[in-house]
Design a protein around this motif. Structure first.
Motif, short mmCIF file in Angstrom:
data_model
loop_
_atom_site.label_atom_id
_atom_site.label_comp_id
_atom_site.label_asym_id
_atom_site.label_seq_id
_atom_site.Cartn_x
_atom_site.Cartn_y
_atom_site.Cartn_z
N TYR A 271 0.81 -1.22 0.00
CA TYR A 271 0.00 0.00 0.00
C TYR A 271 0.84 1.27 0.00
O TYR A 271 0.41 2.30 -0.50
N TRP A 272 2.03 1.19 0.57
CA TRP A 272 2.89 2.38 0.65
C TRP A 272 4.34 1.92 0.55
O TRP A 272 4.78 1.05 1.31
N GLY A 273 5.09 2.53 -0.37
CA GLY A 273 6.49 2.13 -0.55
C GLY A 273 7.45 3.29 -0.58
O GLY A 273 8.60 3.12 -0.98
N TRP A 274 7.02 4.48 -0.20
CA TRP A 274 7.86 5.68 -0.21
C TRP A 274 8.45 5.96 -1.59
O TRP A 274 9.58 6.42 -1.73
N ASP A 275 7.65 5.67 -2.61
CA ASP A 275 8.00 6.10 -3.97
C ASP A 275 7.96 7.63 -4.01
O ASP A 275 7.19 8.25 -3.25
N PRO A 276 8.79 8.28 -4.85
CA PRO A 276 8.81 9.75 -4.87
C PRO A 276 7.43 10.39 -5.03
O PRO A 276 7.12 11.39 -4.38
N LYS A 277 6.58 9.82 -5.88
CA LYS A 277 5.23 10.37 -6.06
C LYS A 277 4.42 10.25 -4.78
O LYS A 277 3.69 11.18 -4.39
N GLU A 278 4.55 9.12 -4.11
CA GLU A 278 3.83 8.93 -2.85
C GLU A 278 4.33 9.90 -1.78
O GLU A 278 3.54 10.48 -1.03
N VAL A 279 5.65 10.08 -1.74
CA VAL A 279 6.23 10.98 -0.74
C VAL A 279 5.75 12.41 -0.95
O VAL A 279 5.31 13.09 -0.01
N TRP A 280 5.79 12.89 -2.21
CA TRP A 280 5.41 14.28 -2.46
C TRP A 280 3.90 14.48 -2.37
O TRP A 280 3.44 15.58 -2.04
N SER A 281 3.12 13.45 -2.62
CA SER A 281 1.68 13.55 -2.38
C SER A 281 1.41 13.74 -0.89
O SER A 281 0.56 14.54 -0.49
N PHE A 282 2.17 13.00 -0.07
CA PHE A 282 2.02 13.13 1.38
C PHE A 282 2.52 14.50 1.86
O PHE A 282 1.89 15.12 2.73
N ILE A 283 3.65 14.97 1.30
CA ILE A 283 4.16 16.29 1.67
C ILE A 283 3.12 17.38 1.33
O ILE A 283 2.88 18.30 2.11
N THR A 284 2.49 17.24 0.17
CA THR A 284 1.45 18.20 -0.23
C THR A 284 0.29 18.15 0.75
O THR A 284 -0.25 19.19 1.15
N TRP A 285 -0.10 16.94 1.15
CA TRP A 285 -1.19 16.79 2.13
C TRP A 285 -0.82 17.47 3.44
O TRP A 285 -1.64 18.19 4.04
N VAL A 286 0.39 17.24 3.91
CA VAL A 286 0.84 17.85 5.17
C VAL A 286 0.84 19.37 5.06
O VAL A 286 0.43 20.09 5.99
N ALA A 287 1.30 19.90 3.92
CA ALA A 287 1.37 21.35 3.73
C ALA A 287 -0.02 21.98 3.78
O ALA A 287 -0.23 23.01 4.44
N TYR A 288 -0.98 21.36 3.08
CA TYR A 288 -2.34 21.91 3.11
C TYR A 288 -2.99 21.72 4.49
O TYR A 288 -3.76 22.58 4.95
N ALA A 289 -2.69 20.61 5.15
CA ALA A 289 -3.21 20.41 6.50
C ALA A 289 -2.65 21.47 7.45
O ALA A 289 -3.38 22.01 8.30
#
Length: 358
Positions: free
Chosen positions: A293-311
């Motif tokens: 479900y999660w492998g710290w692929d660059p796209k996954e990482v930056w999607s999460f970073i974007t989520w954190v930034a908006y949160a």
């Protein structure tokens, strides 16, 4: 070449023609918006709005004092604003047209042309989907043309709901032309390319929500940028400064800084839950495609970073000390993360999500 292949090739060519045609109509809409702003700059209404902005306290002063003989007191019309507690009591500007007939006429023409361009571009996206017989967002070219279509569609929906957002028209059309220009010159990919991992119904769910979120986040970013300019303009007036003629001509017609700030906040807050769903849907798809479900692929990482930034932005807006410019900078940082997640990760970073096709 069999009949099906020939049909798909014809549809792909038709899609390209429609995309180029939409660019031509968007260009006409761009010039119409320019005319709207030019004619609006001559508006006396705009200058009156600037005068009210410079001295809002006088707006509530009585025009005629009461006399002993019983004459009724005539009050100035109350200025209705949307400013929150602790902010300047400044009215919204009259809009890009500045209250002029010609400005409003060109503004309506611009909106009409934008509607036509949207329909033509949407036709190009649909034709592209028919040519490949799948969702039309499997590579950056398809994502880009769909993204701009959804962004314009979101803007038109706000207009249809009678929201005061026509001021977005010029920056939106300019950005769409830039997006489509990059798409057709740099990102273009033949319609028969498809990464095996994308053969899933999750392509329709995960990527479509990502496109919608990006389009709405973009509208919020435009509101945030204009808020920063308008806030600086209002600060200069409040401190007794004299802005330049060009700055006054543009800024006095925009909504107040408070209205722009609230618009950006509400837009970002409304779409944030959908961005959360986008990440969850991507994780489920990753479980089906790659067995994790999660492998710290660059796209996954930056999607999460974007989520954190908006949160962080939404949390900051709920904290009194972070309202205004500080929160606005955080919102722009969050949108910059989204842009890097799209362009930077897809083009410059190798990973399981390297679907740029360029």
């Amino acid at each position: 070449m069999n009949l099906a292949a020939a049909t798909n090739e014809s549809l792909a060519e038709a899609s390209n023609v429609l995309i180029y045609s939409s660019m031509a109509v968007y260009t006409l809409a761009f010039f119409a918006h320019i005319a709207e702003w030019v004619f609006g700059s001559r508006s006396k209404v705009g200058r009156t709005a600037a005068a009210l902005s410079a001295s809002p306290a006088k707006a509530s002063a009585p025009a005629v004092k009461a006399q002993a003989g019983g004459t009724a007191v005539l009050e100035r019309p109350e200025v209705i604003t949307r400013s929150s507690a602790g902010t300047r009591d400044v009215p919204d500007g009259p809009g890009a047209a500045g209250g002029t007939f010609k400005g409003d006429l060109y503004g309506r023409i611009a909106v009409s042309l934008t509607v036509v361009a949207f329909l033509v571009e949407a036709g190009g996206v649909i034709t592209r989907a028919l040519s490949v017989q799948r969702a039309p967002w499997a590579n950056m070219y398809e994502f880009s043309i769909t993204f701009s279509t959804v962004a314009v569609g979101s803007y038109l929906v706000l207009l249809a709901l009678k929201k005061n957002v026509r001021w977005i028209g010029l920056p939106l059309v300019t950005t769409v032309l830039l997006d489509l220009g990059i798409a057709v010159t740099t990102l273009y990919t033949d319609s028969d390319q498809l990464v095996p991992a994308l053969h899933s119904y999750w392509l329709w769910i995960h990527v479509s929500t990502a496109i919608l979120c990006g389009a709405v986040f973009y509208l919020g970013a435009v509101g945030t940028i204009l808020y920063l300019f308008r806030d600086s303009y209002e600060n200069k007036l409040a401190s007794g400064g004299t802005p330049g003629k060009f700055a006054s001509s543009v800024m006095e017609r925009l909504p107040s800084a408070s209205s722009l700030d609230k618009f950006a906040y509400r837009i970002n807050a409304a779409v944030f839950p959908l961005w959360t769903f986008t990440i969850i849907a991507g994780a489920i798809w990753a479980g089906d495609a790659w067995g994790r479900y999660w492998g710290w692929d660059p796209k996954e990482v930056w999607s999460f970073i974007t989520w954190v930034a908006y949160a962080a932005y939404l949390h900051a807006r709920a904290t009194a000390g972070w309202k205004g410019r500080k929160a606005a900078y955080l919102a722009l940082l969050a949108f910059a993360c989204w842009l890097f997640n799209y362009y930077g990760v897809n083009i410059f970073v190798s990973g399981l999500h390297s679907y740029a096709g360029v």
